[in-house]
Design a protein around this motif. Structure first.
Motif, PDB file in Angstrom:
ATOM      1  N   PRO A  58      66.728  74.114   6.304  1.00 45.58           N
ATOM      2  CA  PRO A  58      67.828  75.078   6.337  1.00 45.58           C
ATOM      3  C   PRO A  58      69.101  74.463   5.770  1.00 45.58           C
ATOM      4  CG  PRO A  58      67.455  74.187   8.518  1.00 45.58           C
ATOM      5  CD  PRO A  58      66.362  73.656   7.643  1.00 45.58           C
ATOM      6  N   ARG A  59      69.947  75.314   5.190  1.00 41.33           N
ATOM      7  CA  ARG A  59      71.223  74.861   4.642  1.00 41.33           C
ATOM      8  C   ARG A  59      72.333  75.739   5.187  1.00 41.33           C
ATOM      9  NH1 ARG A  59      70.511  74.102  -1.665  1.00 41.33           N
ATOM     10  NH2 ARG A  59      72.716  73.716  -1.363  1.00 41.33           N
ATOM     11  N   ALA A  60      73.524  75.198   5.249  1.00 44.20           N
ATOM     12  CA  ALA A  60      74.681  75.936   5.748  1.00 44.20           C
ATOM     13  C   ALA A  60      74.871  77.211   4.922  1.00 44.20           C
ATOM     14  CB  ALA A  60      75.932  75.071   5.679  1.00 44.20           C
ATOM     15  N   GLY A  61      75.141  78.304   5.624  1.00 43.53           N
ATOM     16  CA  GLY A  61      75.354  79.589   4.965  1.00 43.53           C
ATOM     17  C   GLY A  61      74.103  80.431   4.838  1.00 43.53           C
ATOM     18  N   GLU A  62      72.959  79.915   5.286  1.00 41.98           N
ATOM     19  CA  GLU A  62      71.709  80.671   5.219  1.00 41.98           C
ATOM     20  C   GLU A  62      71.423  81.365   6.541  1.00 41.98           C
ATOM     21  OE1 GLU A  62      69.190  78.041   1.979  1.00 41.98           O
ATOM     22  OE2 GLU A  62      68.754  77.763   4.099  1.00 41.98           O
ATOM     23  N   ILE A  63      70.639  82.424   6.462  1.00 41.70           N
ATOM     24  CA  ILE A  63      70.181  83.160   7.639  1.00 41.70           C
ATOM     25  C   ILE A  63      68.704  82.833   7.813  1.00 41.70           C
ATOM     26  CG2 ILE A  63      69.825  85.437   8.660  1.00 41.70           C
ATOM     27  CD1 ILE A  63      72.064  86.423   6.768  1.00 41.70           C
TER      28      ILE A  63
ATOM     29  N   GLY B  65      61.868  83.942  17.662  1.00 37.13           N
ATOM     30  CA  GLY B  65      61.997  85.307  17.166  1.00 37.13           C
ATOM     31  C   GLY B  65      63.440  85.777  17.050  1.00 37.13           C
ATOM     32  N   ARG B  66      64.386  84.854  17.112  1.00 39.21           N
ATOM     33  CA  ARG B  66      65.803  85.186  16.994  1.00 39.21           C
ATOM     34  C   ARG B  66      66.278  84.891  15.579  1.00 39.21           C
ATOM     35  NH1 ARG B  66      68.987  85.354  21.751  1.00 39.21           N
ATOM     36  NH2 ARG B  66      70.344  86.389  20.251  1.00 39.21           N
ATOM     37  N   CYS B  67      67.296  85.606  15.181  1.00 41.52           N
ATOM     38  CA  CYS B  67      67.899  85.403  13.875  1.00 41.52           C
ATOM     39  C   CYS B  67      69.210  84.650  14.069  1.00 41.52           C
ATOM     40  CB  CYS B  67      68.140  86.759  13.228  1.00 41.52           C
ATOM     41  SG  CYS B  67      68.274  86.672  11.440  1.00 41.52           S
ATOM     42  N   CYS B  68      69.555  83.798  13.097  1.00 46.35           N
ATOM     43  CA  CYS B  68      70.770  83.003  13.233  1.00 46.35           C
ATOM     44  C   CYS B  68      71.340  82.670  11.864  1.00 46.35           C
ATOM     45  CB  CYS B  68      70.489  81.725  14.004  1.00 46.35           C
ATOM     46  SG  CYS B  68      69.363  80.599  13.159  1.00 46.35           S
ATOM     47  N   VAL B  69      72.605  82.237  11.877  1.00 48.95           N
ATOM     48  CA  VAL B  69      73.269  81.731  10.685  1.00 48.95           C
ATOM     49  C   VAL B  69      73.388  80.220  10.845  1.00 48.95           C
ATOM     50  CG1 VAL B  69      75.427  81.697   9.378  1.00 48.95           C
ATOM     51  CG2 VAL B  69      74.565  83.852  10.295  1.00 48.95           C
ATOM     52  N   VAL B  70      73.005  79.485   9.822  1.00 47.69           N
ATOM     53  CA  VAL B  70      73.108  78.022   9.861  1.00 47.69           C
ATOM     54  C   VAL B  70      74.545  77.645   9.503  1.00 47.69           C
ATOM     55  CG1 VAL B  70      72.254  75.851   8.905  1.00 47.69           C
ATOM     56  CG2 VAL B  70      70.693  77.789   9.190  1.00 47.69           C
ATOM     57  N   LEU B  71      75.206  76.935  10.427  1.00 52.49           N
ATOM     58  CA  LEU B  71      76.583  76.500  10.207  1.00 52.49           C
ATOM     59  C   LEU B  71      76.647  75.119   9.550  1.00 52.49           C
ATOM     60  CD1 LEU B  71      78.072  77.586  13.650  1.00 52.49           C
ATOM     61  CD2 LEU B  71      78.195  78.824  11.465  1.00 52.49           C
ATOM     62  N   ALA B  72      75.779  74.222   9.969  1.00 52.91           N
ATOM     63  CA  ALA B  72      75.756  72.857   9.426  1.00 52.91           C
ATOM     64  C   ALA B  72      74.413  72.222   9.753  1.00 52.91           C
ATOM     65  CB  ALA B  72      76.890  72.022  10.033  1.00 52.91           C
ATOM     66  N   VAL B  73      74.024  71.235   8.955  1.00 58.78           N
ATOM     67  CA  VAL B  73      72.782  70.492   9.194  1.00 58.78           C
ATOM     68  C   VAL B  73      73.093  69.009   9.108  1.00 58.78           C
ATOM     69  CG1 VAL B  73      70.418  70.081   8.420  1.00 58.78           C
ATOM     70  CG2 VAL B  73      71.420  72.349   8.165  1.00 58.78           C
TER      71      VAL B  73
ATOM     72  N   SER C 292      66.712  72.048  16.611  1.00 59.15           N
ATOM     73  CA  SER C 292      65.898  71.189  15.757  1.00 59.15           C
ATOM     74  C   SER C 292      65.465  71.976  14.521  1.00 59.15           C
ATOM     75  CB  SER C 292      64.654  70.722  16.523  1.00 59.15           C
ATOM     76  OG  SER C 292      63.725  70.138  15.637  1.00 59.15           O
ATOM     77  N   VAL C 293      65.416  71.308  13.376  1.00 56.30           N
ATOM     78  CA  VAL C 293      64.973  72.003  12.167  1.00 56.30           C
ATOM     79  C   VAL C 293      63.519  72.463  12.284  1.00 56.30           C
ATOM     80  CG1 VAL C 293      66.633  70.902  10.622  1.00 56.30           C
ATOM     81  CG2 VAL C 293      64.388  69.871  10.942  1.00 56.30           C
ATOM     82  N   TRP C 294      62.755  71.838  13.190  1.00 49.07           N
ATOM     83  CA  TRP C 294      61.364  72.256  13.386  1.00 49.07           C
ATOM     84  C   TRP C 294      61.277  73.624  14.055  1.00 49.07           C
ATOM     85  CZ3 TRP C 294      57.618  70.104  10.812  1.00 49.07           C
ATOM     86  CH2 TRP C 294      57.752  68.795  10.388  1.00 49.07           C
TER      87      TRP C 294
END
Length: 144
Positions: free
Chosen positions: A45-50, A56-64, A112-114
């Motif tokens: 995942p990268r910042a700015g991605e959904i 089963g939840r949706c989220c916005v990635v803020l930072a990795v 976790s990214v996993w």
């Protein structure tokens, strides 16, 4: 002293050794991997991605950072009493039954990214600036 039980103990020990040597022994769980994720590299995942998560939840990635991502959950309920809840444009997530989505930028969570399952898209740069801006709450942001 009665030794009639010694052959039974020897048989149990022999069976246990055969099982361990044959590879059917106890294995340590693979640490750092989310349940149900197959072999291979972790999601990226990268910042700015959904993203959709394992829960089963949706989220916005803020930072990795490394194997941990800071995310802002997406909810279907608007909280007008909280300044950090930002409405998403209609249709961005393919909402079911016309329900809108809201980013809870004021409540970031580390994940976790996993635990990421499927990439759902990328935020519009203007919306990313609003979510990632100074008013996004504690720990938000992190750049693209």
């Amino acid at each position: 002293m009665d030794t009639s039980w010694w052959p039974a103990v020897a048989a149990v020990v022999a069976v246990a050794l055969v099982v361990l040597v044959a590879g059917g022994g106890v294995r340590a769980p693979r640490s750092g991997r989310g349940a149900g994720h197959g072999p291979g590299p972790p999601p990226r995942p990268r910042a700015g991605e959904i993203w959709w998560t394992a829960g089963g939840r949706c989220c916005v990635v803020l930072a990795v950072r490394g194997r941990t991502a800071r995310i802002a959950p997406i909810t279907g309920k608007f909280h007008d009493d909280r300044a950090g809840v930002i409405p998403l444009p209609p249709g961005l997530l393919g909402e079911v039954h016309g329900r809108p989505g809201y980013v809870e930028a004021d409540r970031p969570v580390d994940l976790s990214v996993w635990d990421f399952r499927r990439r759902a898209g990328v935020l519009d740069p203007a919306l990313w600036d609003e979510i990632n801006g100074p008013g996004s709450g504690p720990g938000g942001g992190g750049g693209r």
